[in-house]
Design a protein around this motif. Structure first.
Motif, PDB file in Angstrom:
ATOM      1  N   ARG A 191       0.810  -0.987  -0.010  1.00 10.09           N
ATOM      2  CA  ARG A 191       0.251  -0.184  -0.066  1.00 10.09           C
ATOM      3  C   ARG A 191       0.630   1.340   0.176  1.00 10.09           C
ATOM      4  NH1 ARG A 191      -3.163  -1.169   5.447  1.00 10.09           N
ATOM      5  NH2 ARG A 191      -0.950  -1.762   5.852  1.00 10.09           N
ATOM      6  N   SER A 192       0.391   2.314  -0.377  1.00  8.73           N
ATOM      7  CA  SER A 192       1.434   3.519  -0.530  1.00  8.73           C
ATOM      8  C   SER A 192       0.407   4.808  -0.201  1.00  8.73           C
ATOM      9  CB  SER A 192       1.662   3.403  -2.039  1.00  8.73           C
ATOM     10  OG  SER A 192       2.730   4.551  -2.245  1.00  8.73           O
ATOM     11  N   VAL A 193       1.186   5.647   0.448  1.00 12.45           N
ATOM     12  CA  VAL A 193       0.587   7.044   0.828  1.00 12.45           C
ATOM     13  C   VAL A 193       1.496   7.854  -0.188  1.00 12.45           C
ATOM     14  CG1 VAL A 193       2.316   7.283   2.720  1.00 12.45           C
ATOM     15  CG2 VAL A 193       0.096   8.854   2.416  1.00 12.45           C
ATOM     16  N   ASP A 194       1.188   9.124  -0.533  1.00  9.89           N
ATOM     17  CA  ASP A 194       1.920   9.709  -1.525  1.00  9.89           C
ATOM     18  C   ASP A 194       1.651  11.465  -1.264  1.00  9.89           C
ATOM     19  OD1 ASP A 194       3.685  10.771  -3.411  1.00  9.89           O
ATOM     20  OD2 ASP A 194       2.218  10.298  -5.189  1.00  9.89           O
ATOM     21  N   TRP A 195       2.335  12.203  -1.375  1.00  9.76           N
ATOM     22  CA  TRP A 195       1.935  13.614  -1.303  1.00  9.76           C
ATOM     23  C   TRP A 195       3.106  14.500  -2.335  1.00  9.76           C
ATOM     24  CZ3 TRP A 195       3.604  11.425   3.692  1.00  9.76           C
ATOM     25  CH2 TRP A 195       4.650  11.647   3.812  1.00  9.76           C
ATOM     26  N   GLY A 196       2.880  15.876  -2.499  1.00  7.40           N
ATOM     27  CA  GLY A 196       4.057  16.733  -3.141  1.00  7.40           C
ATOM     28  C   GLY A 196       4.389  17.392  -1.718  1.00  7.40           C
ATOM     29  N   VAL A 197       3.545  18.038  -1.166  1.00  3.29           N
ATOM     30  CA  VAL A 197       3.962  18.940   0.099  1.00  3.29           C
ATOM     31  C   VAL A 197       2.736  18.935   1.150  1.00  3.29           C
ATOM     32  CG1 VAL A 197       3.920  21.501   0.837  1.00  3.29           C
ATOM     33  CG2 VAL A 197       5.117  20.565  -1.194  1.00  3.29           C
ATOM     34  N   LEU A 198       3.287  18.772   2.314  1.00  2.14           N
ATOM     35  CA  LEU A 198       2.351  18.685   3.564  1.00  2.14           C
ATOM     36  C   LEU A 198       2.693  19.720   4.165  1.00  2.14           C
ATOM     37  CD1 LEU A 198       2.425  14.970   4.584  1.00  2.14           C
ATOM     38  CD2 LEU A 198       0.698  15.999   3.062  1.00  2.14           C
ATOM     39  N   ALA A 199       1.753  20.752   4.187  1.00  2.00           N
ATOM     40  CA  ALA A 199       1.995  22.422   4.832  1.00  2.00           C
ATOM     41  C   ALA A 199       1.030  22.061   6.075  1.00  2.00           C
ATOM     42  CB  ALA A 199       1.424  23.311   3.990  1.00  2.00           C
ATOM     43  N   VAL A 200       1.713  22.477   7.297  1.00  2.00           N
ATOM     44  CA  VAL A 200       1.261  22.559   8.585  1.00  2.00           C
ATOM     45  C   VAL A 200       1.050  23.980   9.073  1.00  2.00           C
ATOM     46  CG1 VAL A 200       1.335  21.775  10.855  1.00  2.00           C
ATOM     47  CG2 VAL A 200       1.974  20.221   9.190  1.00  2.00           C
TER      48      VAL A 200
ATOM     49  N   LYS B 269      -2.749  19.327   2.115  1.00  2.00           N
ATOM     50  CA  LYS B 269      -2.068  18.473   1.593  1.00  2.00           C
ATOM     51  C   LYS B 269      -2.054  18.547  -0.073  1.00  2.00           C
ATOM     52  CE  LYS B 269      -1.868  13.377   0.082  1.00  2.00           C
ATOM     53  NZ  LYS B 269      -2.577  13.266  -1.363  1.00  2.00           N
ATOM     54  N   GLN B 270      -0.792  18.922  -0.669  1.00  2.00           N
ATOM     55  CA  GLN B 270      -0.827  19.205  -2.122  1.00  2.00           C
ATOM     56  C   GLN B 270      -0.077  17.906  -3.002  1.00  2.00           C
ATOM     57  OE1 GLN B 270       2.126  22.062  -3.818  1.00  2.00           O
ATOM     58  NE2 GLN B 270       0.487  23.385  -4.584  1.00  2.00           N
ATOM     59  N   ASP B 271      -0.745  17.725  -3.839  1.00  2.00           N
ATOM     60  CA  ASP B 271      -0.085  16.323  -4.723  1.00  2.00           C
ATOM     61  C   ASP B 271       0.831  16.842  -5.712  1.00  2.00           C
ATOM     62  OD1 ASP B 271      -1.416  14.329  -3.253  1.00  2.00           O
ATOM     63  OD2 ASP B 271      -3.377  14.807  -4.243  1.00  2.00           O
ATOM     64  N   ILE B 272       1.515  15.920  -6.591  1.00  2.00           N
ATOM     65  CA  ILE B 272       2.395  16.362  -7.690  1.00  2.00           C
ATOM     66  C   ILE B 272       1.493  16.368  -8.881  1.00  2.00           C
ATOM     67  CG2 ILE B 272       4.653  16.203  -8.426  1.00  2.00           C
ATOM     68  CD1 ILE B 272       5.353  14.696  -6.060  1.00  2.00           C
ATOM     69  N   THR B 273       0.280  15.778  -8.803  1.00  2.00           N
ATOM     70  CA  THR B 273      -0.505  15.913  -9.843  1.00  2.00           C
ATOM     71  C   THR B 273      -0.282  16.859 -10.873  1.00  2.00           C
ATOM     72  OG1 THR B 273      -1.974  14.631  -8.653  1.00  2.00           O
ATOM     73  CG2 THR B 273      -2.906  15.290 -10.975  1.00  2.00           C
ATOM     74  N   ASP B 274       0.123  16.591 -11.981  1.00  6.13           N
ATOM     75  CA  ASP B 274       0.050  17.517 -13.405  1.00  6.13           C
ATOM     76  C   ASP B 274       1.144  18.646 -13.230  1.00  6.13           C
ATOM     77  OD1 ASP B 274      -3.556  17.850 -13.331  1.00  6.13           O
ATOM     78  OD2 ASP B 274      -2.321  16.581 -14.587  1.00  6.13           O
ATOM     79  N   THR B 275       2.003  18.121 -12.328  1.00  9.76           N
ATOM     80  CA  THR B 275       3.477  19.094 -12.292  1.00  9.76           C
ATOM     81  C   THR B 275       4.536  18.637 -13.408  1.00  9.76           C
ATOM     82  OG1 THR B 275       3.202  19.001  -9.746  1.00  9.76           O
ATOM     83  CG2 THR B 275       5.261  19.595 -10.765  1.00  9.76           C
ATOM     84  N   ALA B 276       4.976  19.618 -13.855  1.00 11.02           N
ATOM     85  CA  ALA B 276       5.962  19.471 -14.890  1.00 11.02           C
ATOM     86  C   ALA B 276       7.034  18.782 -14.610  1.00 11.02           C
ATOM     87  CB  ALA B 276       6.364  20.708 -15.462  1.00 11.02           C
TER      88      ALA B 276
END
Length: 311
Positions: free
Chosen positions: A275-284, A304-311
């Motif tokens: 199983r996998s958790v994923d993120w681009g940035v976790l800002a607290v 939580k900000q993902d890396i989706t659609d990032t160049a």
């Protein structure tokens, strides 16, 4: 349970190197972040929890706890920095008094093995896992079960956190480097072609390039701390507005305090169990007033900000 002391850095990055324990599958980070000049926040900790399973990723949660220097839990004077002498005695995993802990995850373990009554668990599932991976053989043997650390490949691995302060990169230096890179790669490209490329540069590209430039000095950093500053986003998508950050229950605004970087995922090996958790940035974001809580915990806010659609 080790902690990262990052409270006095205005802006810093954190690297990981083997030897710091991430205590459970849902506990990837604890930060020790006292507030200078605040007697009631001499001891101040931030605890970030997440789940490995992708459907639960939106359930990230962060809690804050703070205490004065004189309290019922920590000694008034700090412990010695010299390592204690080695006695040759094995380490006991269970406390001499108080609640028992699960041998698999370290959470409260009210259940016990029906055969030896020595092994404690939080659930039937963790008892089954421990039984299959070694307790079946050790259950009826003489000896102290608490003297051995079972390896279930269940907890996140251990790392030491190295803390450093980041030197500011002057904007003109960054621009000059970018310009040199473009000239070096394009050579004698026609002016019309350069204009066309500039027009097609998207906001997404600029944000991602800024992210890469900011971390280029230390690409393996896993955490950035800077209370009250702005986070660096990895994508132009899903950036929160002020209205998206809820106020603290005390009525104060919440401000940015630290962010967890995507490189931490490489160390956590979060997909070890399939199983996998994923993120681009976790800002607290935490209470700007760091409101007093006595000996309790208050929940803060994580974006939580993902890396989706990032160049």
């Amino acid at each position: 349970m080790a902690s990262a002391s990052v409270g006095l850095a205005e802006l810093g990055f954190v690297e990981a190197a083997p030897a710091w324990r991430l205590r459970s599958e849902q506990f990837p980070s604890k930060l020790y972040a006292p507030l200078p000049g605040r007697a009631d926040a001499f001891h101040r900790g931030l605890f970030l929890f997440c789940c490995r399973t992708p459907p639960c990723c939106a359930g990230l949660r962060v809690f804050r706890n703070q205490l004065p220097r004189r309290n019922d839990f920590y000694a008034y004077e700090p412990p010695s920095e010299d390592p204690p002498p080695e006695t040759g005695e094995s380490v006991c995993l269970q406390l001499e008094s108080g609640a028992h802990l699960c041998r698999v995850c370290g959470c409260l373990g009210p259940k016990t093995c029906s055969r030896c009554h020595k092994a404690h668990y939080c659930s039937k599932e963790h008892q089954t896992l421990d039984w299959r991976l070694g307790h079946k053989q050790a259950c009826t043997q003489e000896g102290d079960l608490d003297s051995t650390v079972p390896d279930h490949s269940f907890l996140f691995p251990e790392f030491e956190i190295v803390i450093e302060t980041e030197d500011e990169i002057m904007p003109e230096v960054v621009e000059k480097d970018d310009e040199s890179e473009i000239i070096g790669s394009m050579g004698e490209a026609p002016e019309e072609e350069l204009d066309s490329m500039a027009k097609h540069e998207s906001r997404e590209d600029r944000i991602f390039q800024k992210f890469k430039t900011k971390i280029s000095c230390e690409p393996e950093q896993i955490l950035r701390y800077g209370r009250g500053i702005a986070p660096i986003w990895i994508s132009g998508e899903n950036i929160p507005q002020e209205k998206d950050i809820p106020d603290c229950p005390c009525g104060a605004k919440r401000i940015f305090e630290f962010q967890v970087m995507p490189h931490l995922l490489n160390y956590l090996k979060a997909d070890r169990l399939g199983r996998s958790v994923d993120w681009g940035v976790l800002a607290v974001f935490t209470c700007a007033e760091s409101c007093g809580l006595g000996t309790g915990y208050t929940e803060e806010f994580v974006w939580k900000q993902d890396i989706t659609d990032t160049a």
